[in-house]
Design an enzyme around this catalytic site. Sequence first.
Site, PDB file in Angstrom:
ATOM      1  N   ASP A  40       0.891  -1.327  -0.243  1.00 34.07           N
ATOM      2  CA  ASP A  40      -0.142   0.113   0.007  1.00 34.07           C
ATOM      3  C   ASP A  40       0.949   1.287  -0.162  1.00 34.07           C
ATOM      4  O   ASP A  40       2.018   1.306   0.465  1.00 34.07           O
ATOM      5  CB  ASP A  40      -0.853   0.105   1.207  1.00 34.07           C
ATOM      6  CG  ASP A  40      -1.960  -0.932   1.377  1.00 34.07           C
ATOM      7  OD1 ASP A  40      -2.530  -1.448   0.101  1.00 34.07           O
ATOM      8  OD2 ASP A  40      -2.678  -0.923   1.925  1.00 34.07           O
ATOM      9  N   LYS A  62      -3.764   2.993  -2.688  1.00 32.28           N
ATOM     10  CA  LYS A  62      -4.914   3.803  -2.706  1.00 32.28           C
ATOM     11  C   LYS A  62      -4.750   5.149  -2.456  1.00 32.28           C
ATOM     12  O   LYS A  62      -4.297   5.370  -1.342  1.00 32.28           O
ATOM     13  CB  LYS A  62      -6.039   3.220  -2.314  1.00 32.28           C
ATOM     14  CG  LYS A  62      -6.485   1.896  -2.471  1.00 32.28           C
ATOM     15  CD  LYS A  62      -8.025   1.700  -1.814  1.00 32.28           C
ATOM     16  CE  LYS A  62      -8.390   0.186  -2.161  1.00 32.28           C
ATOM     17  NZ  LYS A  62      -8.235  -0.857  -1.017  1.00 32.28           N
ATOM     18  N   MET A 174      -8.674   9.175   8.553  1.00 31.54           N
ATOM     19  CA  MET A 174      -8.972   9.706   7.297  1.00 31.54           C
ATOM     20  C   MET A 174     -10.230  11.114   7.444  1.00 31.54           C
ATOM     21  O   MET A 174     -11.095  11.011   6.525  1.00 31.54           O
ATOM     22  CB  MET A 174      -9.860   8.616   6.403  1.00 31.54           C
ATOM     23  CG  MET A 174      -8.940   7.390   6.373  1.00 31.54           C
ATOM     24  SD  MET A 174     -10.025   5.946   5.476  1.00 31.54           S
ATOM     25  CE  MET A 174     -10.518   5.210   6.805  1.00 31.54           C
TER      26      MET A 174
HETATM   27  N1  SAH Z   1      -4.836   0.405   8.867  1.00 36.13           N
HETATM   28  C1  SAH Z   1      -4.027   1.611   8.826  1.00 36.13           C
HETATM   29  C2  SAH Z   1      -5.406   3.010   8.728  1.00 36.13           C
HETATM   30  C3  SAH Z   1      -5.591   2.845   7.249  1.00 36.13           C
HETATM   31  S1  SAH Z   1      -6.835   4.304   6.927  1.00 36.13           S
HETATM   32  C4  SAH Z   1      -3.729   1.919  10.274  1.00 36.13           C
HETATM   33  O1  SAH Z   1      -3.877   0.923  11.388  1.00 36.13           O
HETATM   34  O2  SAH Z   1      -2.857   3.139  11.018  1.00 36.13           O
HETATM   35  C5  SAH Z   1      -5.630   5.630   6.481  1.00 36.13           C
HETATM   36  C6  SAH Z   1      -5.436   6.695   7.604  1.00 36.13           C
HETATM   37  O3  SAH Z   1      -4.606   6.459   8.423  1.00 36.13           O
HETATM   38  C7  SAH Z   1      -5.142   7.943   7.207  1.00 36.13           C
HETATM   39  O4  SAH Z   1      -6.160   8.631   6.582  1.00 36.13           O
HETATM   40  C8  SAH Z   1      -4.539   8.496   8.443  1.00 36.13           C
HETATM   41  O5  SAH Z   1      -5.683   8.876   9.171  1.00 36.13           O
HETATM   42  C9  SAH Z   1      -4.210   7.205   9.244  1.00 36.13           C
HETATM   43  N2  SAH Z   1      -2.571   7.188   8.891  1.00 36.13           N
HETATM   44  C10 SAH Z   1      -1.966   6.146   8.408  1.00 36.13           C
HETATM   45  N3  SAH Z   1      -0.450   6.290   8.506  1.00 36.13           N
HETATM   46  C11 SAH Z   1      -0.248   7.617   9.641  1.00 36.13           C
HETATM   47  C12 SAH Z   1       0.574   8.201   9.905  1.00 36.13           C
HETATM   48  N4  SAH Z   1       2.031   7.717   9.714  1.00 36.13           N
HETATM   49  N5  SAH Z   1       0.508   9.412  10.712  1.00 36.13           N
HETATM   50  C13 SAH Z   1      -0.735   9.800  10.700  1.00 36.13           C
HETATM   51  N6  SAH Z   1      -1.837   9.196  10.323  1.00 36.13           N
HETATM   52  C14 SAH Z   1      -1.694   7.944   9.641  1.00 36.13           C
END
Ligand code: SAH
Length: 242
Positions: A40, A62, A174
């Site tokens: 991803d 995505k 998100m």
């Molecule tokens: N599975 C992922 C979330 C996927 S949805 C998890 O467990 O973190 C995607 C969202 O994750 C983004 O819009 C943001 O809100 C958050 N996100 C993912 N990586 C991030 C990071 N390094 N810093 C801040 N937000 C993050």
Amino acid sequence: MNILERIPELYVLGAGPGDPELITVKGYRILQKAKVVLYDNLANKELLELTPEDCEKIYVGKQPYGDYTPQEQIHELIKHFAFTKGSVVRLKGGDPFIFGRGFEEILFARENGIKTYFIPGITSMQASGSVDIPLTHRAMSESVWMVTGTKKDGLLSADLKLAIQSNATVVIYMGMKKLDEIARAYIESGNGNIPAAIIQNASKPNQKSARGFVKNLPAIAESKALTYPAIIIIGAVTSLAN
Ligand code: SAH
């Protein structure tokens, strides 16, 4: 052993929040033996360096508001590589089962006779500790809600309205395109003065964060030009941030 004599395998693997060292030991070992990795955009690309030289690395990310690989296409790639190479690693940012559609991929694989393995990851909100935000605190917060800012229909989650009424720490994933709406929901319920913070690129060298009150969420983001990927944390615990 001949691949065709073995049951094909899918490893749904959490990459952690961003710092490549925050992957699990199990995840690290699986990457070292990977034949194909479907990854991803939020999984740190540095992790791909752990794979053997002949491992195929395929981007199936995505972008939140741009190009994306349709889920059906990801499913087909899983099936194709599981049956031609014997095993596939599906590397997903954070934890694969937190707003990640990892479970859909597991079910699809099982329906197609592929054996599945789940390896959890540290989800992005857990990196909040690096800016001194404990998600729970004996004196401040007894629970944590993880809420999505963007549902399939584009609306703000109705759960947010319920979460606002509690003393819980609320973490919105998100949600960066919904800052106005989130602030308004808190103001309308008389809770605009709850402290809040935004963390972008949590756990990475380019991590940035800012804090203030939830009624000013858009201004908090503007103050440090914070954008995707970021988590929004709302609750008393954010007042502890450095
Ligand atoms: N599975 C992922 C979330 C996927 S949805 C998890 O467990 O973190 C995607 C969202 O994750 C983004 O819009 C943001 O809100 C958050 N996100 C993912 N990586 C991030 C990071 N390094 N810093 C801040 N937000 C993050």
